[in-house]
Write a protein that holds these residues in place. Structure first.
Motif, PDB file in Angstrom:
ATOM      1  N   VAL A 289     -20.432  -1.128 -15.270  1.00 21.56           N
ATOM      2  CA  VAL A 289     -20.905  -1.041 -13.889  1.00 21.56           C
ATOM      3  C   VAL A 289     -19.697  -1.158 -12.967  1.00 21.56           C
ATOM      4  CG1 VAL A 289     -22.336  -2.083 -12.102  1.00 21.56           C
ATOM      5  CG2 VAL A 289     -23.131  -2.070 -14.467  1.00 21.56           C
ATOM      6  N   ARG A 290     -19.588  -0.201 -12.030  1.00 20.49           N
ATOM      7  CA  ARG A 290     -18.436  -0.158 -11.122  1.00 20.49           C
ATOM      8  C   ARG A 290     -18.816  -0.702  -9.752  1.00 20.49           C
ATOM      9  NH1 ARG A 290     -14.868   5.244 -10.665  1.00 20.49           N
ATOM     10  NH2 ARG A 290     -14.324   4.425 -12.745  1.00 20.49           N
ATOM     11  N   ALA A 291     -18.001  -1.623  -9.228  1.00 24.39           N
ATOM     12  CA  ALA A 291     -18.150  -2.111  -7.858  1.00 24.39           C
ATOM     13  C   ALA A 291     -17.213  -1.310  -6.971  1.00 24.39           C
ATOM     14  CB  ALA A 291     -17.812  -3.602  -7.789  1.00 24.39           C
ATOM     15  N   ARG A 292     -17.749  -0.693  -5.927  1.00 23.53           N
ATOM     16  CA  ARG A 292     -16.978   0.265  -5.149  1.00 23.53           C
ATOM     17  C   ARG A 292     -16.264  -0.362  -3.950  1.00 23.53           C
ATOM     18  NH1 ARG A 292     -17.991   5.077  -7.218  1.00 23.53           N
ATOM     19  NH2 ARG A 292     -16.924   6.086  -5.469  1.00 23.53           N
ATOM     20  N   THR A 293     -16.546  -1.613  -3.662  1.00 26.05           N
ATOM     21  CA  THR A 293     -15.846  -2.322  -2.583  1.00 26.05           C
ATOM     22  C   THR A 293     -15.420  -3.700  -3.089  1.00 26.05           C
ATOM     23  OG1 THR A 293     -17.813  -3.391  -1.665  1.00 26.05           O
ATOM     24  CG2 THR A 293     -17.290  -1.176  -0.861  1.00 26.05           C
ATOM     25  N   ASN A 294     -14.418  -4.255  -2.451  1.00 20.49           N
ATOM     26  CA  ASN A 294     -13.938  -5.581  -2.840  1.00 20.49           C
ATOM     27  C   ASN A 294     -15.020  -6.631  -2.608  1.00 20.49           C
ATOM     28  OD1 ASN A 294     -11.925  -7.407  -3.780  1.00 20.49           O
ATOM     29  ND2 ASN A 294     -11.496  -8.012  -1.663  1.00 20.49           N
ATOM     30  N   TYR A 295     -15.774  -6.469  -1.508  1.00 25.32           N
ATOM     31  CA  TYR A 295     -16.867  -7.408  -1.228  1.00 25.32           C
ATOM     32  C   TYR A 295     -17.893  -7.396  -2.357  1.00 25.32           C
ATOM     33  CZ  TYR A 295     -21.213  -9.200   0.682  1.00 25.32           C
ATOM     34  OH  TYR A 295     -22.381  -9.885   0.853  1.00 25.32           O
ATOM     35  N   MET A 296     -18.291  -6.191  -2.780  1.00 25.34           N
ATOM     36  CA  MET A 296     -19.295  -6.080  -3.839  1.00 25.34           C
ATOM     37  C   MET A 296     -18.759  -6.619  -5.161  1.00 25.34           C
ATOM     38  SD  MET A 296     -22.378  -5.309  -4.526  1.00 25.34           S
ATOM     39  CE  MET A 296     -22.823  -4.483  -2.994  1.00 25.34           C
ATOM     40  N   ALA A 312     -14.140  -5.859 -16.680  1.00 28.06           N
ATOM     41  CA  ALA A 312     -13.480  -4.813 -17.460  1.00 28.06           C
ATOM     42  C   ALA A 312     -12.208  -4.350 -16.760  1.00 28.06           C
ATOM     43  CB  ALA A 312     -14.419  -3.632 -17.678  1.00 28.06           C
ATOM     44  N   LYS A 313     -12.290  -4.232 -15.418  1.00 28.74           N
ATOM     45  CA  LYS A 313     -11.122  -3.873 -14.612  1.00 28.74           C
ATOM     46  C   LYS A 313     -11.174  -4.675 -13.319  1.00 28.74           C
ATOM     47  CE  LYS A 313     -10.589   0.960 -16.130  1.00 28.74           C
ATOM     48  NZ  LYS A 313     -10.568   2.382 -15.669  1.00 28.74           N
ATOM     49  N   PRO A 314     -10.147  -5.445 -13.002  1.00 29.32           N
ATOM     50  CA  PRO A 314     -10.140  -6.174 -11.728  1.00 29.32           C
ATOM     51  C   PRO A 314     -10.111  -5.191 -10.564  1.00 29.32           C
ATOM     52  CG  PRO A 314      -8.001  -6.310 -12.799  1.00 29.32           C
ATOM     53  CD  PRO A 314      -8.922  -5.654 -13.783  1.00 29.32           C
ATOM     54  N   PHE A 315     -10.609  -5.640  -9.404  1.00 24.66           N
ATOM     55  CA  PHE A 315     -10.631  -4.732  -8.258  1.00 24.66           C
ATOM     56  C   PHE A 315      -9.213  -4.400  -7.824  1.00 24.66           C
ATOM     57  CE2 PHE A 315     -10.963  -3.268  -3.948  1.00 24.66           C
ATOM     58  CZ  PHE A 315     -12.099  -2.468  -3.982  1.00 24.66           C
ATOM     59  N   GLY A 316      -8.977  -3.124  -7.551  1.00 24.32           N
ATOM     60  CA  GLY A 316      -7.669  -2.671  -7.108  1.00 24.32           C
ATOM     61  C   GLY A 316      -7.579  -1.166  -7.172  1.00 24.32           C
ATOM     62  N   LYS A 317      -6.383  -0.649  -6.938  1.00 26.32           N
ATOM     63  CA  LYS A 317      -6.172   0.802  -6.959  1.00 26.32           C
ATOM     64  C   LYS A 317      -5.939   1.257  -8.394  1.00 26.32           C
ATOM     65  CE  LYS A 317      -4.404   1.220  -2.249  1.00 26.32           C
ATOM     66  NZ  LYS A 317      -3.282   1.640  -1.362  1.00 26.32           N
ATOM     67  N   ASP A 320      -8.029   6.881 -10.451  1.00 26.03           N
ATOM     68  CA  ASP A 320      -9.131   7.663  -9.889  1.00 26.03           C
ATOM     69  C   ASP A 320      -9.802   6.980  -8.709  1.00 26.03           C
ATOM     70  OD1 ASP A 320      -9.970   5.679 -11.552  1.00 26.03           O
ATOM     71  OD2 ASP A 320     -11.658   6.772 -12.397  1.00 26.03           O
ATOM     72  N   GLY A 321      -9.106   6.067  -8.050  1.00 23.45           N
ATOM     73  CA  GLY A 321      -9.654   5.460  -6.853  1.00 23.45           C
ATOM     74  C   GLY A 321      -9.528   3.951  -6.839  1.00 23.45           C
ATOM     75  N   GLU A 322     -10.111   3.334  -5.819  1.00 22.78           N
ATOM     76  CA  GLU A 322     -10.068   1.883  -5.663  1.00 22.78           C
ATOM     77  C   GLU A 322     -11.439   1.309  -6.022  1.00 22.78           C
ATOM     78  OE1 GLU A 322      -8.026  -1.130  -2.477  1.00 22.78           O
ATOM     79  OE2 GLU A 322      -9.456   0.320  -1.665  1.00 22.78           O
ATOM     80  N   TYR A 323     -11.445   0.427  -6.992  1.00 28.19           N
ATOM     81  CA  TYR A 323     -12.712  -0.137  -7.462  1.00 28.19           C
ATOM     82  C   TYR A 323     -12.417  -1.260  -8.453  1.00 28.19           C
ATOM     83  CZ  TYR A 323     -11.688   2.852 -11.494  1.00 28.19           C
ATOM     84  OH  TYR A 323     -11.077   3.453 -12.569  1.00 28.19           O
ATOM     85  N   GLY A 324     -13.478  -1.912  -8.901  1.00 30.78           N
ATOM     86  CA  GLY A 324     -13.407  -2.876  -9.999  1.00 30.78           C
ATOM     87  C   GLY A 324     -14.594  -2.620 -10.906  1.00 30.78           C
ATOM     88  N   GLU A 325     -14.492  -3.007 -12.174  1.00 33.70           N
ATOM     89  CA  GLU A 325     -15.581  -2.723 -13.114  1.00 33.70           C
ATOM     90  C   GLU A 325     -15.954  -3.962 -13.935  1.00 33.70           C
ATOM     91  OE1 GLU A 325     -15.040   2.081 -13.879  1.00 33.70           O
ATOM     92  OE2 GLU A 325     -14.446   0.667 -15.453  1.00 33.70           O
TER      93      GLU A 325
END
Length: 371
Positions: A289-296, A312-317, A320-325
């Motif tokens: 599941v991908r969070a598309r904003t730092n707030y989310m 799975a992936k900390p939020f950042g650039k 393929d874009g800026e997100y966290g998973e």
């Protein structure tokens, strides 16, 4: 005799170690400092400790407060032994081994030599719980309080606190739900292993009468569910009914032999799901599941969707874009879908493809009704 303060009282590290040490000793097993430390750290045995007790607070990566607290073990252990010897005699504790690997065993005649200290600790905890009940009357369903504190001065005290505006804990949802008054009697039926005859109306179906062997109560999203075994129905265990669909007060059937759940059945029953529902033939899947904003990202990080959730992936650039998973291992059900979809475009299910497609179809169907 030396008058000692209660070794078990308080919330200090020393009191925690004293409780664990005493529990080991009165079990009459050999015990070492390492055994006590391992239990405190939540390990299965002392063989899982990374370091010796004397080295642990020097090399461990635990936080500083905990490292300092571990030093209290070397005070608590001998104090418990000394207190027991004062009560039962110097020969009540055997010692074996050298200073580095010394172990101890209680061999006294009294099975609970420090019972007065232990009971005083329990009484103190009960007093704290009693105060909690008074302060939090707005958190528990009113029907529970009326049932369990009926004819007690406690109930009057709680009502007085509420009238004076002195409650300090409350619930965020309205607990005045359909059939909430059945909760106490259902809880007692589970505790006493009592079979119940329940008139129940499944959604969009006729009323049926179930011979219900209750095992477990669970609340999810403001709705209470009763789980158990139902004569002549599948599944054999974990049969789920919602309290708000019960049509009349459940009736006790004392002449029907109660069918219990297998041991630890409900410990595992909810492991792979969000909420209360196992869909037919569903299997746990590894979901991204991908969070598309730092707030989310921070919201889901601090309020996880499921216990299996990890980053799975900390939020950042990323490329393929800026997100966290996040990754989860769960069965897909309506509760999981609702939990994700309530976050709107802030969350996106990335994989596996069949789960992503199921979400996409749900979103398309929602779009159709708003055209």
């Amino acid at each position: 005799m030396v008058i000692r303060k209660n070794l078990f009282d308080g919330e200090s590290y020393k009191a925690e170690f004293a409780i664990i040490t005493y529990r080991w000793l009165v079990s009459r097993r050999w015990v070492t400092y390492a055994d006590v430390l391992a239990e405190y750290l939540g390990l299965e045995s002392s063989t899982q400790l990374e370091y010796s007790v004397s080295k642990y607070y020097e090399y461990t990566k635990d936080d500083d407060a905990r490292k300092k607290g571990i030093r209290e073990l070397k005070k608590a252990f001998p104090e418990v032994c000394s207190a027991i010897k004062e009560r039962v005699g110097k020969d009540s504790i055997e010692e074996d081994g050298n200073n580095r690997n010394k172990r101890f065993r209680y061999v006294g005649k009294d099975n609970d030599p420090l019972a007065d200290m232990r009971n005083a600790k329990v009484i103190n905890n009960l007093r704290q719980y009693w105060k909690f009940c008074q302060d939090s009357a707005g958190f528990f369903p009113k029907s529970w309080l009326e049932y369990f504190f009926k004819d007690c001065q406690d109930l009057l005290d709680m009502k007085a606190k509420r009238q004076k505006g002195e409650q300090v804990i409350s619930a965020s949802i309205d607990r005045i739900l359909t059939n909430i008054e059945y909760l106490p009697s259902l809880y007692e039926a589970i505790s006493s292993k009592m079979v119940l005859e329940i008139d129940y109306k499944p959604f969009d179906e006729e009323i049926v009468t179930l011979m219900f062997h209750p095992h477990y109560l669970k609340e999810y999203n403001g709705r209470w569910h009763l789980f158990g075994h139902v004569d002549g129905k599948d599944p054999e265990f974990g049969y789920n009914i919602a309290l708000d669909r019960i049509q009349s007060k459940p009736r006790e059937r004392s002449r029907v032999e109660y069918v219990p759940a297998p041991k630890h059945y409900y410990d595992d029953f909810f492991n792979d799901i969000v909420g209360t529902t196992h869909e037919e033939d569903a299997v746990a899947k590894h979901i991204i599941v991908r969070a598309r904003t730092n707030y989310m990202f921070n919201l889901i990080k601090t309020k996880p969707i499921h216990a299996s959730q990890t980053i799975a992936k900390p939020f950042g650039k990323h490329d393929d874009g800026e997100y966290g998973e996040f990754e989860l291992t769960i069965e897909v059900n309506n509760e999981f879908m609702g939990r994700v979809l309530q976050m709107g475009d802030g969350l996106e299910v990335m994989s596996p493809p069949e789960v992503r497609e199921r979400f996409a179809n749900r979103v398309k169907n929602m779009m159709e009704i708003y055209k």
